[in-house]
Design an enzyme around this catalytic site. Structure first.
Site, PDB file in Angstrom:
ATOM      1  N   SER A 172       1.008  -1.152   0.015  1.00  0.00           N
ATOM      2  CA  SER A 172      -0.102   0.225  -0.123  1.00  0.00           C
ATOM      3  C   SER A 172       1.002   1.032  -0.258  1.00  0.00           C
ATOM      4  O   SER A 172      -0.017   2.398  -0.139  1.00  0.00           O
ATOM      5  CB  SER A 172      -1.428   0.172   1.225  1.00  0.00           C
ATOM      6  OG  SER A 172       0.045   0.014   2.605  1.00  0.00           O
ATOM      7  N   HIS A 220      -2.430  -3.176  -6.023  1.00  0.00           N
ATOM      8  CA  HIS A 220      -3.158  -2.813  -4.343  1.00  0.00           C
ATOM      9  C   HIS A 220      -4.363  -2.707  -4.007  1.00  0.00           C
ATOM     10  O   HIS A 220      -5.201  -1.584  -4.569  1.00  0.00           O
ATOM     11  CB  HIS A 220      -2.848  -0.986  -3.847  1.00  0.00           C
ATOM     12  CG  HIS A 220      -3.134  -1.025  -3.208  1.00  0.00           C
ATOM     13  ND1 HIS A 220      -3.303   0.605  -2.597  1.00  0.00           N
ATOM     14  CD2 HIS A 220      -3.640  -1.245  -1.035  1.00  0.00           C
ATOM     15  CE1 HIS A 220      -3.967   0.479  -0.870  1.00  0.00           C
ATOM     16  NE2 HIS A 220      -3.656  -0.665  -0.511  1.00  0.00           N
ATOM     17  N   GLU A 250      -5.774  -0.416  -7.065  1.00  0.00           N
ATOM     18  CA  GLU A 250      -5.215   0.757  -8.065  1.00  0.00           C
ATOM     19  C   GLU A 250      -3.353  -0.221  -7.746  1.00  0.00           C
ATOM     20  O   GLU A 250      -2.840  -1.180  -7.703  1.00  0.00           O
ATOM     21  CB  GLU A 250      -3.448   1.279  -6.454  1.00  0.00           C
ATOM     22  CG  GLU A 250      -4.614   3.323  -6.289  1.00  0.00           C
ATOM     23  CD  GLU A 250      -3.743   3.519  -5.215  1.00  0.00           C
ATOM     24  OE1 GLU A 250      -3.581   4.687  -5.124  1.00  0.00           O
ATOM     25  OE2 GLU A 250      -3.330   3.153  -4.136  1.00  0.00           O
ATOM     26  N   ASN A 278      -3.443   6.453  -0.343  1.00  0.00           N
ATOM     27  CA  ASN A 278      -2.548   6.351   1.414  1.00  0.00           C
ATOM     28  C   ASN A 278      -2.088   7.602   1.035  1.00  0.00           C
ATOM     29  O   ASN A 278      -2.177   8.157   2.095  1.00  0.00           O
ATOM     30  CB  ASN A 278      -2.075   5.450   1.838  1.00  0.00           C
ATOM     31  CG  ASN A 278      -2.036   4.053   2.083  1.00  0.00           C
ATOM     32  OD1 ASN A 278      -3.769   4.581   2.366  1.00  0.00           O
ATOM     33  ND2 ASN A 278      -2.400   2.986   1.772  1.00  0.00           N
TER      34      ASN A 278
END
Length: 296
Positions: A118, A139, A151, A189
């Site tokens: 991540s 991800h 992702e 993130n």
């Protein structure tokens, strides 16, 4: 590409295995211990039971999904016929580098190597292999069987062919792949973690309490879950790890983890998985919450 190996049977790994298996892929689920594999398979079975109860799938569908998964404690045996390997181990750079070195040696030359990281650099992971063009980030979001986003992170050397293959594969899983470039935290993130960290700073500075902060964000910003509860759900250790990756990568103080988060992780208060974080998830408190719900 009908054989998919998944490294790690934890929360993300078993969710990824579940998703591929339910879509008709043959999955080799790999972990270091039989106990971890059993816990992972039990979780998949329970999640499938919920889908049966909601009439989203049939018992036959459940049996077929479970039948598509084979478990291994050996990387070499588990990846022997894999067209794609998805690594979903703990968010630890040294561990991931070790795993990718092993995968590079054990996998066929045409196997694509993906990481569910991540935040950690795909370019850095790819550099320890002899096939950097075939290393990519996938991800997935938690819970994997439900969340639509994947992702897709291109490393510096990831080829167009591999990127296009993984984008199409993700669509075949019923997901919405979104391509991003390889910078610390990627997109999800890089935006989410500073918000969670700021919520922790707000608590740390005494501006408001835990429930008050979460209430403001839920009712005022229409978030389905407050930031402190979400941090508990993700795992405070994971939040700290991701913030550290971004802080180290950008050298920008805005990504520095709040001291309260650091202390909580050192104290073993990791959120849902440890039974306590910003909220109490112990059995007694769970029973208390259930009693309150039925008394309303």
């Amino acid at each position: 590409m009908k054989n998919i190996a998944v490294i790690g049977a934890g929360t993300m790994g078993n969710g990824i295995a579940h998703t591929f298996a339910q879509s008709g892929f043959k999955v080799q689920l790999i972990d270091i211990s039989e106990a971890s594999l059993k816990r992972g398979m039990d979780t998949i079975s329970k999640n499938l039971d919920r889908m049966v109860a909601k009439e989203k799938i049939t018992e036959a569908d459940k049996a077929e999904t479970l039948g598509n998964i084979t478990t291994y404690t050996s990387i070499k045996e588990g990846v022997e016929y894999a067209g794609l390997v998805v690594e979903a181990a703990t968010e630890n750079l040294d561990l991931k580098l070790k795993i990718f070195k092993q995968l590079d040696e054990a996998c066929p030359e045409d196997t694509i190597l993906a990481s569910n990281t991540s935040s950690i650099s795909i370019t850095q992971i790819a550099a320890v292999t002899s096939r950097p063009k075939m290393v990519i980030g996938m991800h997935f979001m938690n819970p994997v069987p439900i969340m639509k986003l994947v992702e897709i992170i291109r490393g510096y050397n990831t080829s167009d062919e591999v990127t296009n293959t993984i984008m199409e594969l993700s669509r075949n899983l019923g997901k919405t792949p979104t391509e991003v470039n390889d910078y610390p935290g990627f997109v999800a993130n890089r935006i989410l973690m500073p918000m969670l960290n700021e919520a922790i700073e707000t608590l740390y500075n005494g501006v408001a309490g835990v429930e008050e902060i979460d209430t403001v964000m839920k009712l005022g910003m229409a978030h389905p879950m407050g930031p402190l509860q979400l941090a508990d759900f993700i795992g405070l250790d994971i939040c700290l790890s991701i913030l550290n990756v971004m802080y180290d990568g950008f050298k920008n103080p805005k990504y520095a983890p709040c001291p309260l988060l650091v202390n909580m992780v050192m104290a073993g208060k990791l959120g849902v998985k440890s039974g306590e974080g910003f909220y109490d998830y112990s059995e007694s408190r769970k029973a208390e919450k259930i009693a309150k719900q039925f008394s309303k």
